[in-house]
Design a protein around this motif. Sequence first.
Motif, mmCIF file in Angstrom:
data_model
loop_
_atom_site.group_PDB
_atom_site.id
_atom_site.type_symbol
_atom_site.label_atom_id
_atom_site.label_comp_id
_atom_site.label_asym_id
_atom_site.label_seq_id
_atom_site.Cartn_x
_atom_site.Cartn_y
_atom_site.Cartn_z
ATOM 1 N N ASN A 116 0.815 -1.226 0.000
ATOM 2 C CA ASN A 116 0.000 0.000 0.000
ATOM 3 C C ASN A 116 0.844 1.269 0.000
ATOM 4 O O ASN A 116 0.550 2.234 0.697
ATOM 5 C CB ASN A 116 -0.954 0.019 1.199
ATOM 6 N N ASP A 117 1.908 1.246 -0.794
ATOM 7 C CA ASP A 117 2.734 2.444 -0.947
ATOM 8 C C ASP A 117 2.131 3.294 -2.052
ATOM 9 O O ASP A 117 2.340 3.058 -3.236
ATOM 10 C CB ASP A 117 4.176 2.036 -1.297
ATOM 11 N N ASN A 118 1.354 4.302 -1.666
ATOM 12 C CA ASN A 118 0.616 5.103 -2.645
ATOM 13 C C ASN A 118 1.492 6.044 -3.454
ATOM 14 O O ASN A 118 1.016 6.723 -4.352
ATOM 15 C CB ASN A 118 -0.489 5.898 -1.947
ATOM 16 N N THR A 119 2.776 6.133 -3.122
ATOM 17 C CA THR A 119 3.663 7.015 -3.882
ATOM 18 C C THR A 119 4.081 6.368 -5.194
ATOM 19 O O THR A 119 4.587 7.042 -6.074
ATOM 20 C CB THR A 119 4.927 7.348 -3.064
ATOM 21 N N LYS A 120 3.890 5.067 -5.306
ATOM 22 C CA LYS A 120 4.315 4.358 -6.509
ATOM 23 C C LYS A 120 3.087 4.009 -7.334
ATOM 24 O O LYS A 120 2.207 3.290 -6.885
ATOM 25 C CB LYS A 120 5.091 3.092 -6.131
ATOM 26 N N THR A 121 3.027 4.546 -8.538
ATOM 27 C CA THR A 121 1.849 4.336 -9.382
ATOM 28 C C THR A 121 2.133 3.270 -10.431
ATOM 29 O O THR A 121 1.918 2.092 -10.182
ATOM 30 C CB THR A 121 1.441 5.655 -10.045
ATOM 31 N N VAL A 122 2.624 3.668 -11.582
ATOM 32 C CA VAL A 122 2.931 2.705 -12.636
ATOM 33 C C VAL A 122 4.214 1.965 -12.267
ATOM 34 O O VAL A 122 5.252 2.584 -12.039
ATOM 35 C CB VAL A 122 3.100 3.413 -14.000
ATOM 36 N N ARG A 123 4.132 0.642 -12.207
ATOM 37 C CA ARG A 123 5.309 -0.140 -11.818
ATOM 38 C C ARG A 123 6.002 -0.789 -13.006
ATOM 39 O O ARG A 123 7.163 -1.175 -12.910
ATOM 40 C CB ARG A 123 4.906 -1.239 -10.816
ATOM 41 N N GLY A 124 5.265 -0.940 -14.094
ATOM 42 C CA GLY A 124 5.872 -1.548 -15.265
ATOM 43 C C GLY A 124 5.015 -1.360 -16.504
ATOM 44 O O GLY A 124 3.823 -1.041 -16.418
ATOM 45 N N ILE A 125 5.643 -1.516 -17.651
ATOM 46 C CA ILE A 125 4.958 -1.447 -18.943
ATOM 47 C C ILE A 125 5.269 -2.738 -19.676
ATOM 48 O O ILE A 125 6.432 -3.085 -19.872
ATOM 49 C CB ILE A 125 5.448 -0.247 -19.784
ATOM 50 N N SER A 126 4.232 -3.460 -20.036
ATOM 51 C CA SER A 126 4.451 -4.754 -20.675
ATOM 52 C C SER A 126 3.689 -4.810 -21.990
ATOM 53 O O SER A 126 2.919 -3.900 -22.326
ATOM 54 C CB SER A 126 4.010 -5.880 -19.736
ATOM 55 N N HIS A 127 3.895 -5.880 -22.720
ATOM 56 C CA HIS A 127 3.199 -6.007 -23.998
ATOM 57 C C HIS A 127 3.074 -7.463 -24.421
ATOM 58 O O HIS A 127 3.854 -8.315 -23.984
ATOM 59 C CB HIS A 127 3.916 -5.208 -25.089
ATOM 60 N N VAL A 128 2.091 -7.714 -25.256
ATOM 61 C CA VAL A 128 1.900 -9.025 -25.882
ATOM 62 C C VAL A 128 1.771 -8.799 -27.373
ATOM 63 O O VAL A 128 0.961 -7.978 -27.813
ATOM 64 C CB VAL A 128 0.624 -9.727 -25.358
ATOM 65 N N GLU A 129 2.568 -9.513 -28.147
ATOM 66 C CA GLU A 129 2.513 -9.384 -29.604
ATOM 67 C C GLU A 129 1.619 -10.471 -30.206
ATOM 68 O O GLU A 129 1.087 -11.322 -29.505
ATOM 69 C CB GLU A 129 3.915 -9.443 -30.198
ATOM 70 N N SER A 130 1.471 -10.426 -31.517
ATOM 71 C CA SER A 130 0.698 -11.416 -32.277
ATOM 72 C C SER A 130 -0.729 -11.520 -31.768
ATOM 73 O O SER A 130 -1.238 -12.602 -31.446
ATOM 74 C CB SER A 130 1.396 -12.785 -32.225
ATOM 75 N N ILE A 131 -1.387 -10.367 -31.685
ATOM 76 C CA ILE A 131 -2.766 -10.296 -31.209
ATOM 77 C C ILE A 131 -3.708 -10.014 -32.382
ATOM 78 O O ILE A 131 -3.387 -9.229 -33.277
ATOM 79 C CB ILE A 131 -2.916 -9.196 -30.141
ATOM 80 N N THR A 132 -4.865 -10.649 -32.351
ATOM 81 C CA THR A 132 -5.925 -10.389 -33.321
ATOM 82 C C THR A 132 -7.135 -9.820 -32.588
ATOM 83 O O THR A 132 -7.495 -10.306 -31.514
ATOM 84 C CB THR A 132 -6.339 -11.683 -34.048
ATOM 85 N N LEU A 133 -7.738 -8.774 -33.154
ATOM 86 C CA LEU A 133 -8.990 -8.248 -32.619
ATOM 87 C C LEU A 133 -10.152 -8.896 -33.360
ATOM 88 O O LEU A 133 -10.197 -8.879 -34.598
ATOM 89 C CB LEU A 133 -9.066 -6.731 -32.792
ATOM 90 N N LEU A 134 -11.061 -9.442 -32.609
ATOM 91 C CA LEU A 134 -12.248 -10.078 -33.156
ATOM 92 C C LEU A 134 -13.442 -9.222 -32.741
ATOM 93 O O LEU A 134 -13.728 -9.083 -31.542
ATOM 94 C CB LEU A 134 -12.365 -11.488 -32.561
ATOM 95 N N SER A 135 -14.126 -8.630 -33.704
ATOM 96 C CA SER A 135 -15.216 -7.704 -33.375
ATOM 97 C C SER A 135 -16.538 -8.221 -33.923
ATOM 98 O O SER A 135 -16.651 -8.559 -35.107
ATOM 99 C CB SER A 135 -14.935 -6.322 -33.960
ATOM 100 N N LEU A 136 -17.522 -8.257 -33.046
ATOM 101 C CA LEU A 136 -18.877 -8.631 -33.433
ATOM 102 C C LEU A 136 -19.749 -7.392 -33.273
ATOM 103 O O LEU A 136 -19.851 -6.829 -32.176
ATOM 104 C CB LEU A 136 -19.388 -9.766 -32.543
ATOM 105 N N GLU A 137 -20.370 -6.953 -34.373
ATOM 106 C CA GLU A 137 -21.139 -5.713 -34.351
ATOM 107 C C GLU A 137 -22.468 -5.899 -35.060
ATOM 108 O O GLU A 137 -22.627 -6.783 -35.895
ATOM 109 C CB GLU A 137 -20.353 -4.589 -35.051
ATOM 110 N N GLY A 138 -23.406 -5.038 -34.711
ATOM 111 C CA GLY A 138 -24.692 -5.053 -35.400
ATOM 112 C C GLY A 138 -25.810 -4.539 -34.529
ATOM 113 O O GLY A 138 -25.796 -4.696 -33.310
#
Length: 814
Positions: A298-320
């Motif tokens: 609960n150390d509120n002075t520390k906000t963002v601790r890391g930046i990560s990523h995942v590659e090879s992603i597909t977005l699947l969108s269902l609309e209508g």
Amino acid sequence: MKILKFGGTSVANDENIKKVKSIVQNAPDSKIGVVVSAFGGVTDMLLNSLDRASSQNKNYENTLNEIEERHIAVIKNLFPINKQSPILSRVKSQLNDLETLLEGSFLIGETTPRLSDKVVSYGELLSSFIISEFFISEGLDATLKDGRTLIKTDESFGNANVDFELTYHTCSTYFADVKEKVTVVPGFVSSSHNGNATTLGRGGSDYTAAILAAATNADVLEIWTDVSGMYTANPKLVKQAKCVSHISYEEAMELSHFGAKVLYPPTIQPVLTKEIPIVIKNTFAPDEEGTYITKNENDNTKTVRGISHVESITLLSLEGSGMVGIPGISKRFFETLSQEGISVVMITQASSEHSICVGISDKDAKQAAIAVNNTFEYEIASKRIDPVHVEQNLAIVALVGDNMKSHQGLSGKMFSTLGKNNVNIRAIAQGASERNISAVIRKDDVKKALNTLHEAFFEENIKQLNLFVMGVGNVGARFLTQIKKQKAYLKNELKLNIRVIGISNSRTMVFNEDGISLSSWEQELANGVKANKDTFIDRVNKLNYRNSIFVDNTASMDVAKTYTRYLNNSISVVTCNKIACSSGYESYKELKQLAKKYSAPFLFETNVGAGLPIIDTLKHLIASGDKINKIQAVLSGSLNFVFNNFNANTTFHDVVKQAQEEGYTEPDPTVDLSGIDVMRKILILARESGYVLEIEDIENKSFLPEESLNTNSNETFFESLKKYEKNFQLLYSKAAAKECKLKYVAQFENGKASVGLQEIPKGHDFYNLEGSDNIVLFYTERYPNQPMIIKGAGAGADVTASGIFADIIRIGNF
């Protein structure tokens, strides 16, 4: 009790295994469980050999031979000759069993999950045996325990579910009774209640270690790998990434879920419940602190601790529209993906229920699209729902931190930071806990996005500017010298880190992704490839660096025409080349609009007055609500130099030649002496004042003879000056007789502009203008009688270079 786990890179060869032995040997005097992975790369080799065998490809034997040779080589390097025989015999026996399994797969032409688990388990079984024998031969009080007898699972081959009650009892009993200080256990492997070999799935060795730690109530679980802990970002992509000394279990799980490969999410669960600390350490730098993982402090002075990523992603969108208000749509959608065994990485849904968007792995995209379209076949046929929309070649970047919810504006800062660098966000997901803020972007933008976000959240506001410089003659060379001289000051005082990534002249060009040395750029450029402005642009775009700036130090029209291509890709443009801003008004307007649209500054302070803040001052006047009524100016440092040095004792030819040799004129001196250069400058000032004007609208009262204006080379131009020396002397003598000085003056008033040579009397603001100085008088609504005056050196390579440098700094502060 301590549990130490060593990954594949830590036990990849005999040298690394010796490092492992030293770490274990220097551990405190308490019982130690040492969990080891297969030698680095062996698991993939085993899967490859099985795949070939099941396809009845005899090349599986080659892979099997490579596996055997690798293990035998390690044994021969670790053990003296007199101790090798029993170890080699045991290893070869196991490899013979492995060969039999692969032969069976080859003969029937297929494999099964059960067979796959049995085959792949040999990696850890072989490595753990060799390592335990090496420990014993080196005098460690060690023994080997088969992980299959400790960890019991169901028969979900490939990713078995652990029977924790039985496993914890078996492990706690064993470690309570074992007499040896060190117990080596193969990671990843387990067995079912029926005795069949099973495996624990991706990250299985970490999972084994976590299970043993929880079962024995260990004091600590140490994960030894090839990096010194969990970093603020992937250090292979973000060179400024820093090791995080202390994070929570939840933060570690989020980071590992989004690509931090030093730890896998299932690993943490067994130790999280019992609040057993995890330490990530570097086998190759054991004295480094590493990362300590515990419950949230609960150390509120520390906000963002890391930046990560995942590659090879597909977005699947269902609309209508047929989705709105219809219960069960989401259930059917996710149920379909679940039945196909497709894992959903990220979910986002419009509040109107008009669309559902999920992120899945690229490899599942085709299967998912077919399955979802089949599920909603009726709705699609009746036009109530659109066929599923598939977008591939994407990636997810995520900010992670337990206390982000306590700090306002993090999402806005993240998205604006990406937007300023032309990183388009396709989808956003943010949980109510706000421990993770995720954005889907193009895969090609990952490196830029990670570096941009890391700079914004972790680098003490130090902003990195990446320059691509075209033109390294007088001005360009001095510009690079000035950057070199001021680099440390800019970083320490202005928090700007300037790197020159690409340089080009008319002959060659060179790029260095780590930054070109400003001490040896001439040699690097000389050894570069053939210059090509289109190839230069393509390389800049492909590198796709954050805060990219194209710097044009040429006077080339062809180069000026490329600005739109840079601005369209959010690459800022800084130029001393006046051609773009003095071309057709629509082209000038387009450049200004592109700069606004893509948040890519287009700066050209040196177009008028070299290093003098003329354009910048004008912009501030207009922005503050003032209006320009009249401009009077001496804007040509070249012509001012010429007429300040021309008299009855000199020749016009010699003075112009001197101006050219000292760098006051353009390479083609007719650009200055014809008045076209001054026309361009007053045109730019008029346009920046808010007026629509074309260069053809400017009256040019030229003092040069027609023959001089129409020459086609510098040589013939200078010859013509000699021919008309009497004309020039006459201009001088007429002015001198009136006690006037000759100045080439530009004027703009009532929407009209003119340039020409004038006789300036004593007492005029222009009369005492020395050397190559420029002067501008701005008459405005606020300065109607006494104008605002800007005066100073308006030509020369050094002052022009400093003006370009000032524009770079303006962008850095943008």
